[in-house]
Design a protein around this motif. Structure first.
Motif, PDB file in Angstrom:
ATOM      1  N   GLU A  51       0.837  -1.198   0.000  1.00 28.54           N
ATOM      2  CA  GLU A  51       0.000   0.000   0.000  1.00 28.54           C
ATOM      3  C   GLU A  51       0.877   1.255   0.000  1.00 28.54           C
ATOM      4  O   GLU A  51       1.974   1.269   0.576  1.00 28.54           O
TER       5      GLU A  51
ATOM      6  N   ARG B 265      -8.163   2.493   0.488  1.00 35.51           N
ATOM      7  CA  ARG B 265      -8.223   1.997   1.861  1.00 35.51           C
ATOM      8  C   ARG B 265      -8.040   3.145   2.843  1.00 35.51           C
ATOM      9  O   ARG B 265      -7.277   4.087   2.601  1.00 35.51           O
TER      10      ARG B 265
ATOM     11  N   GLU C 180     -10.097  -0.624  10.381  1.00 35.66           N
ATOM     12  CA  GLU C 180     -10.189  -0.368   8.943  1.00 35.66           C
ATOM     13  C   GLU C 180     -11.576   0.178   8.648  1.00 35.66           C
ATOM     14  O   GLU C 180     -12.581  -0.390   9.078  1.00 35.66           O
TER      15      GLU C 180
ATOM     16  N   GLN D  81     -13.614   0.856   2.451  1.00 34.84           N
ATOM     17  CA  GLN D  81     -12.703   1.112   1.331  1.00 34.84           C
ATOM     18  C   GLN D  81     -13.478   1.637   0.144  1.00 34.84           C
ATOM     19  O   GLN D  81     -14.479   1.058  -0.270  1.00 34.84           O
TER      20      GLN D  81
END
Length: 966
Positions: A275, A297, A311, A314
């Motif tokens: 990433e 993300r 998280e 996304q």
């Protein structure tokens, strides 16, 4: 590269001239304190140069080395003269890595040259004889010196010499200090990362070593101690955020770093494999920060725990804006390149999704990382969108629209309209004790100040910067406005009075991506090629800057603040900006290998001559199934026709059963809004998938060949061919809110093969079929033609680059493909220019097993640097779009590939009777210089009936609407 002589009187610089040739220049520094810098000598060389060193005894001599050569140079009579050293074949094949001088009494010159090789050999050269005197192989274990086992060799990457020691760095991460005869190792220092360079101080007691992760360290040989001087990013800093005494930065090198503003030392280093971070924002408590990535993300990290906490949802594309809302603890907003804004609110340690708003932000990567800005009290956010002409203000409670400003309608102070259509580029809030205002920087180099409640224009200033304004920010007290552009920072009075000259500060060598004030407003941080920490001095007295400060012009004004460099957080080399739009023209038409470099000027002359030849050229009917071929008509239009008045028609179309399987790309499904459109004959049907109700778009008199929907779902374009009733093809532009036809475009003489909207919906691309492969670029602002040209082959597929505006590509018959670049002229849209590059196709891809030329039938951009192509023989090919070179290709099917769709590490292809899902992990990390290629395998497939001509996927590649033709 630059090399100073030991005496400090000479400087040697090695680089490339305007023609791309290697050039060596030697400057005289004896008069530099009086402002005089003279060139002693310069010369060009055809050999490659990777390292150089100046003679410590005679500064008129120097040595350079390349991967397979060593050159001795001498300054004489104002010119540089060269002598090559004859090397053995073993050293040439092994690869030379570095060169250095060592003072000695064994030669008449008083010095000896040492050359290091990747094979572990050290070559000793006598500069007087220009010949090799000895070769010694270094081994990691002294007991293996006489051994011939290759595993014990040290692959040397850099070397330095002092009066009594040698230092080497190697690929195994070791820094070694050797005896003068290389008989044994005195000190060995291991690093986790590769080492780049090592140099000794003049006394030879200490050595400075640099690593591939951007750190510098000093090794004291006498005390056997090791100290890290600084750490830095190794690539462009994309964004930053300040919170109390912490600074967070994200870089294209893939790391997230947290620094102390007090000590300028790095405290934490975060990274996620595969990433690249592009946005960062601190929560007001400073214990947490959120980071957005190029993949879409968004991750929340904890600073004290040094780990990822959660998280968030996304999104489909690169995160272009991300911000916590001050005063609203735990409120987080972020948006992606496709215009979707997402609002989260925290409760304890969890994050709760409040609202997702699609098509709210203008789709343009140039807005990153400042696509979203938050007011100082955190109650409102502002962004450029939904179009480039509009700035929208929303509340942070539920993303309700509060204000919308059209900057294109703002007139000049004289009352006259602005001569060119102006668009918004950057937005910032200006908050003071008496007002709440909005700053907007435009593409016309204007800075506009609006009332953030009423939208009234308060002031405007022009020009601000020569080029694009990349960042705008207001001081904490609201007295000053700071803008970034042209690699410099300007400080303006917030009143934007035209009689006040701004301060201008330089220091950055490339684009400035972000500006940010510290909490007390006493310091400013700017990020781009490096991070600068400035003291922001609010003083009415004119202050002078000493030699350690940056230069400024024009002179400081008595009513403005002043900036001075306090210290640098990090200092990295200038980034390569060859992928930016302003420099991609030459890159698109200049390729590596044996091809002759072509300049944009020469190219355009050849392009115009070529276009004259291609116009009117006749092509045979393509064999590829991808190409649209009009169905045979069994009827004709009536010679006399009557159109009933509104409400007086005797018949009304209620519903349509079936659809046109002959057309290509004539099915549109938008999963986020549920919009579903398909064609049947000359009618486009808009159907509600929930209850099956239909609405019909009627205006064509011939079979509709293809459809295209804007990314914001506001406009649909349908195309049909010409007939006796229509001398040219018809392209109907439909308003999807009222389902009314806005206008009809007629430029193509035959059927339209392909339609596609660009990333920001500013342009529509249309391509004619094999009878007239005309390429037209339309402006969606007024639906006029921006550019037109003819392809030299029948085009099967044309699509815009979804990651870079103004770039598109076409593929078609006989294995032909072309990369195109539209160069805009913002002051006069009629002066736009179109550049192209047709790359070489590998023979193994161009021909099938029978030796026949294949056709390119489908294409898809799977990342900002990678393009996947499908052929009529069933092969898939991966191309590097930064060099326009084919990286790899493989057999995917036995029949023609009609559809390709890619997201992240997943790839879907459609062909005859088959839909395949490929595991494409690792493909987006490849380049044309990659040594190893990943394995690509089918992870799932689906059997269908017929040839796949259209496939509409959701953002996660989970659901799909497929259309086939038998």
């Amino acid at each position: 590269m630059l090399e100073f002589s030991v005496c400090g009187r000479s400087l040697c610089g090695i680089g490339k001239d305007a023609k791309g040739q290697n050039m060596i220049v030697v400057w005289n520094l004896t008069e530099v304190e009086r402002g005089m810098l003279t060139v002693t000598a310069k010369a060009h060389t055809d050999v490659d140069v990777i390292a150089a060193a100046l003679d410590p005894v005679d500064s008129a001599r120097l040595v350079t080395c390349g991967h397979d050569n060593v050159q001795l140079w001498r300054v004489r009579d104002g010119s540089l003269r060269c002598c090559s050293v004859s090397l053995r074949g073993g050293q040439k094949r092994a690869g030379i890595s570095d060169v250095c001088y060592k003072t000695t009494k064994e030669t008449a010159a008083g010095v000896t040259i040492y050359v290091s090789c990747l094979s572990g050999e050290v070559v000793r050269i006598d500069p007087d004889l220009a010949a090799v005197t000895s070769v010694q192989s270094l081994r990691s274990d002294p007991s293996l010196v006489e051994s011939r086992r290759p595993s014990s060799c040290i692959s040397i990457t850099a070397m330095a010499a002092s009066a009594s020691l040698f230092a080497t760095t190697s690929t195994d991460g070791f820094l070694r200090f050797w005896m003068p005869d290389f008989s044994r190792v005195l000190i060995e220092v291991e690093h986790e990362e590769p080492l780049l360079q090592v140099v000794f101080t003049q006394d030879g007691h200490r050595a400075l070593v640099s690593t591939a992760v951007g750190s510098l360290a000093i090794v004291d040989v006498a005390t056997d101690s090791y100290r890290t001087l600084l750490r830095a990013h190794t690539d462009e800093v994309l964004d930053m955020a300040v919170s109390e005494d912490l600074l967070g930065t994200v870089s294209a090198d893939g790391t997230i770093r947290i620094w102390s503003l007090e000590t300028s030392q790095q405290l934490y280093d975060f990274s996620i494999s595969g990433e690249v971070p592009c946005n960062i924002s601190f929560r007001s408590s400073s214990s947490e920060f959120a980071c957005g990535f190029l993949s879409g993300r968004v991750t929340v990290f904890s600073v004290p725990q040094a780990k990822a906490l959660t998280e968030l949802k996304q999104l489909r594309g690169q995160i272009t804006g991300l911000a916590y809302c001050a005063g609203h603890e735990g409120t987080l907003c972020y948006c992606d390149q496709f215009g979707t804004i997402t609002l989260y609110r925290t409760s304890g340690t969890g994050y709760r999704l409040i609202r997702g708003l699609p098509n709210a932000v203008y789709r343009h990567l140039e807005l990153a990382p400042n696509a979203l800005v938050v007011s100082r009290n955190g109650s409102h956010i502002a962004c450029v969108g939904p179009s480039e002409y509009v700035v929208t203000v929303m509340d942070t409670a539920a993303l309700n629209e509060v204000l919308r400003i059209d900057v294109s309608s703002v007139k000049l102070p004289s009352g006259a309209p602005y001569p060119a259509l102006d668009t918004a580029q950057q937005v910032a809030f200006l908050t003071s004790a008496a007002s709440h205002e909005l700053l907007v920087a435009t593409s016309g180099s204007r800075l506009l100040r609006f009332d953030a409640w009423s939208g009234k224009l308060l002031a405007q200033l022009q020009p601000v910067h020569t080029g694009a304004c990349t960042a705008v920010i207001a001081s904490v007290d609201g007295r000053y406005v700071l803008t970034a552009g042209d690699n410099c920072i300007k400080v303006w009075d917030s009143s934007l009075r035209t009689n006040v000259i701004p301060q201008m500060f330089i220091g950055h060598s490339s684009r400035i991506n972000s500006l940010c004030f510290t909490a007390d407003g006493a310091s400013l941080v700017s990020a781009g090629d490096s991070v600068f920490y400035w003291s922001f001095v609010r003083s009415r007295e004119q202050k002078s800057l000493d030699s350690n400060d940056v230069y400024r012009k024009p002179e400081l004004q008595s009513n403005a603040a002043s900036l001075s460099v306090h210290h640098l957080i990090d200092d990295i080399p200038c980034r390569d900006i060859s992928t930016s739009l302003n420099t991609r023209t030459a890159e698109l038409i200049t390729r590596q290998g044996n091809q002759r470099p072509v300049t944009p000027q020469n190219f355009r002359q050849a392009f115009e001559q070529k276009e004259e030849k291609e116009e009117g050229k006749q092509f045979s009917v393509p064999k590829a199934k991808k190409h649209f071929k009009k169905a045979m008509k069994q009827s004709s239009l009536a010679q006399r026709r009557y159109t009933a008045l509104a409400g007086q028609a005797g018949l009304k179309l209620n519903s349509v059963i079936g659809f046109n399987g002959n057309s290509r790309n004539n099915v549109v499904w938008h999963p986020e809004t549920g919009l579903f459109i398909y064609t049947s004959g000359c009618v486009a049907i808009v159907e509600d998938l929930k209850d099956g109700t239909q609405r019909h778009l009627m205006g064509h008199v011939e079979e509709i060949s293809t459809l295209a929907l804007q990314h914001d779902c506001q406009v649909l374009v349908s195309a049909s061919g010409s007939s006796g009733a229509a001398a040219c093809s018809q392209m109907c532009v439909w308003d999807m809110q009222s389902l009314a036809c806005r206008t009809v475009l007629s430029q193509h003489r035959t059927d339209v093969q392909s339609l596609d909207f660009c990333l920001d919906d500013r342009f529509l691309l249309s391509v004619g079929n094999y009878q007239d492969p005309k390429i037209i670029i339309w402006s969606t602002y007024d639906w006029t033609v921006t550019m037109t040209t003819h392809a030299s082959y029948p085009v099967h597929t044309a699509l815009w680059n979804p990651f870079r505006s103004c770039e598109f590509m076409t593929v078609g018959e006989q294995g032909r493909m072309t990369f195109w670049l539209l160069e805009e002229n913002h002051s006069n849209r009629t002066l736009a220019q179109l550049s192209m590059h047709e790359p070489d196709v590998p023979d193994e891809l161009l021909y099938n097993k029978l030796g026949n030329v294949v056709h390119f039938t489908s294409a898809c951009y799977i990342s900002d640097k990678h393009l996947c192509l499908g052929t009529s023989s069933g092969r898939l090919a991966l191309w590097d779009t930064t060099t326009n070179i084919c990286i790899m290709h493989w057999i995917a099917d036995e029949s023609e590939i009609g559809v390709i769709t890619g997201r992240s590490e997943r790839l879907v292809t459609g062909s005859q009777n088959r839909l395949c899902l490929w595991d494409a992990a690792g493909l987006t990390q490849l380049s044309d210089s990659s040594q190893t290629l990943p394995k690509v395998a089918v992870s799932g497939d689906m059997e269908l009936e017929g040839y796949v001509t259209t496939a509409n996927f959701d953002s996660a590649l989970v659901m799909v609407c497929i259309k086939t033709v038998v």
